[in-house]
Design a protein around this motif. Structure first.
Motif, PDB file in Angstrom:
ATOM      1  N   GLU A 213      13.694 -55.135  -8.288  1.00 42.09           N
ATOM      2  CA  GLU A 213      13.430 -55.209  -6.844  1.00 42.09           C
ATOM      3  C   GLU A 213      11.973 -55.567  -6.598  1.00 42.09           C
ATOM      4  O   GLU A 213      11.078 -54.989  -7.197  1.00 42.09           O
ATOM      5  CB  GLU A 213      13.748 -53.830  -6.244  1.00 42.09           C
ATOM      6  N   ASP A 248      15.491 -56.351  -1.114  1.00 43.14           N
ATOM      7  CA  ASP A 248      15.430 -55.303  -0.092  1.00 43.14           C
ATOM      8  C   ASP A 248      14.895 -55.988   1.158  1.00 43.14           C
ATOM      9  O   ASP A 248      13.812 -56.583   1.133  1.00 43.14           O
ATOM     10  CB  ASP A 248      14.491 -54.180  -0.572  1.00 43.14           C
ATOM     11  N   HIS A 251      11.174 -55.836   2.326  1.00 43.28           N
ATOM     12  CA  HIS A 251      10.100 -55.997   1.349  1.00 43.28           C
ATOM     13  C   HIS A 251       9.403 -57.356   1.372  1.00 43.28           C
ATOM     14  O   HIS A 251       8.791 -57.760   0.392  1.00 43.28           O
ATOM     15  CB  HIS A 251      10.636 -55.729  -0.062  1.00 43.28           C
ATOM     16  N   HIS A 275      19.344 -54.178  -0.877  1.00 46.04           N
ATOM     17  CA  HIS A 275      19.039 -52.945  -0.157  1.00 46.04           C
ATOM     18  C   HIS A 275      18.959 -53.329   1.315  1.00 46.04           C
ATOM     19  O   HIS A 275      18.032 -54.020   1.729  1.00 46.04           O
ATOM     20  CB  HIS A 275      17.700 -52.362  -0.621  1.00 46.04           C
ATOM     21  N   ASP A 323      19.229 -49.048   1.933  1.00 47.49           N
ATOM     22  CA  ASP A 323      18.003 -48.314   1.633  1.00 47.49           C
ATOM     23  C   ASP A 323      17.270 -48.133   2.947  1.00 47.49           C
ATOM     24  O   ASP A 323      16.425 -48.935   3.321  1.00 47.49           O
ATOM     25  CB  ASP A 323      17.145 -49.094   0.618  1.00 47.49           C
TER      26      ASP A 323
HETATM   27 MN    MN Z   1      14.647 -50.601  -1.742  1.00 49.80          MN
END
Ligand code: MN
Ligand code: RM4
Ligand code: MN
Length: 424
Positions: A213, A248, A251, A275, A323
């Motif tokens: 990730e 994600d 991010h 995520h 997430d």
């Molecule tokens: Mn994450």
């Protein structure tokens, strides 16, 4: 607390007529409605074990009460979600926040709730009590071999827990990076990280995947050693066929075109999983679809297109995880909302007339291409998502049922007001 079939049936009974009317209308609007309902029925989204309590920020944490006090109670909470929507049939564990002590008992409990174990997550971004060496200056990138060793061993330990529970993947997210220019030799940090990842990779069972990730910033604010999809791709490319990039949504640097990233990673055969969350500024971890639902739809549009191009199974060939974590909502209600938003975006993407879109693209008909996508996004498909739930034995309105049964009050009575779940 466990929901009974009678409670769900009674709830559905009361909403059935209204639902049928909406469904009938939607069927007229969407040519492949039945196919969408079927696809939704197979689609499951894993719940993160660290999002079942109220998330905090560095300024504070406001527990809502009744938070799960143990791994067992976390599994029970995910079981509750799954009973309500039949779309959250897996839990993703974060080690060492959730160390299973009795594997057999944990597996049995999960199975009783119809849950599987999704990716296990390692944690080398915090120092734990009694830990010998500190991750203050990184883990897999660290200048000291002994620190790298400790972080590698931790990841191997996490894989072992996962094997016992039946997980099939390891998610590695590193906070490694630097806060100030000159602090780090970028090339050496990369090389150390790659070497460490090679050792972790070597410990993976054959059937497993490693998800790497990336994250642009935080907690390091000058450089991050796995900072974007290009960096993650360059590592996983070198690691081998079991290594993939994990996206994600929170991010990226502001305004990044995530749907394009997803399309290219999929095309390269290196997209591993997701995520889901939403954000306004950074890694805000807000409810999926709460801020940018059109972006979520566009991402799913690329996913469906790219998965089909590679003849991949939508439900099983990528890791689908949430997430999210924040301060102000009941975390269980919040997770129900996230799952609903994800299902809806997926349904909308499935409704896109692919051939017509391709034709518009081939003809450089920009207006028609936009019309097609926006029409799919603006058509209300909530009745299809509800119908998929109904057929699976779940609630037509999960949040509504959660509220009318006073689930949170029951949990507070059971567990107390001042409980704090391990996690963020
Ligand atoms: Mn994450
Ligand atoms: C990070 C990242 C990871 C998650 C931790 C808790 O920002 O999103 O996936 O495990 O937070
Ligand atoms: Mn994050």
């Amino acid at each position: 607390m466990q929901l009974t079939k009678q409670q769900i049936d009674a709830h559905n009974e009361a909403l059935l007529r209204q639902h049928e009317a909406k469904l009938q209308f939607t069927r007229q609007e969407v040519a492949n409605a039945e196919e969408i309902i079927q696809q939704l029925g197979a689609f499951q989204i894993a719940i993160p074990s660290w999002a079942l309590g109220t998330g905090g920020t560095r300024f504070g944490r406001f527990s809502g009460g009744g938070e799960p006090r143990s791994l067992d109670e976390k599994i029970e909470d995910v079981g509750l979600l799954h009973a309500l929507n039949q779309s959250s049939g897996a839990i993703s564990l974060h080690i060492p926040w959730d160390i299973p002590h009795d594997y057999r008992a944990t597996r049995i409990l999960a199975a009783q709730h119809g849950l599987a174990f999704d990716a296990v997550n390692s944690n080398t971004f915090q120092d734990q009590n009694g830990q010998e060496l500190s991750y203050k200056f990184g883990s897999l990138q660290h200048v000291a071999k002994a620190v790298r060793r400790q972080a590698i061993d931790h990841n191997i330990e996490v894989i072992k827990h996962g094997i016992e529970l039946g997980s099939q993947s390891l998610t590695v997210w590193l906070s490694d990076g630097s806060c100030f220019p000159g602090q780090l030799n970028f090339r050496r940090a990369y090389q150390n990280t790659l070497d460490s990842l090679h050792e972790i990779y070597a410990a993976l069972p054959d059937s497993w995947k490693l998800f790497l990730e990336y994250k642009a910033f935080e907690p390091n604010f000058y450089s991050t050693t796995v900072g974007d999809w290009g960096m993650s791709y360059s590592y996983v490319q070198k690691l081998g066929p079991k290594a993939y990039t994990l996206v994600d949504l929170g991010h990226h640097l502001p305004n990044a075109n995530i749907e394009q990233i997803v399309a290219l990673l999929l095309m390269e055969g290196k997209l591993g999983g997701f995520h889901f969350n939403d954000s306004k500024y950074g890694d805000d971890d807000l409810t999926a679809g709460a801020i940018k639902p059109y972006q979520l739809f566009l991402i799913f549009n690329e996913l469906v297109d790219g998965l089909d191009a590679r003849a991949m199974n939508h439900a099983t060939d990528l890791g689908w995880m949430i997430d999210a974590s924040h301060n102000v909502k009941d975390p269980l209600e919040d997770l129900l909302q996230s799952v609903e938003a994800i299902m809806l975006a997926y349904a909308q993407a499935l409704s896109v007339p692919r051939r017509a879109l391709e034709e518009a693209q081939q003809n450089n008909d920009v207006v028609t291409a936009q019309e097609i996508l926006q029409n799919a996004f603006r058509t209300d498909l909530r009745a299809l998502v509800a119908e998929a739930r109904l057929r699976a034995g779940a609630a037509l309105n999960p949040v509504g049922l959660f509220r009318s049964l006073n689930v949170r009050e029951h949990l507070i009575n059971e567990r107390g007001l001042k409980t704090v779940a391990t996690g963020l």
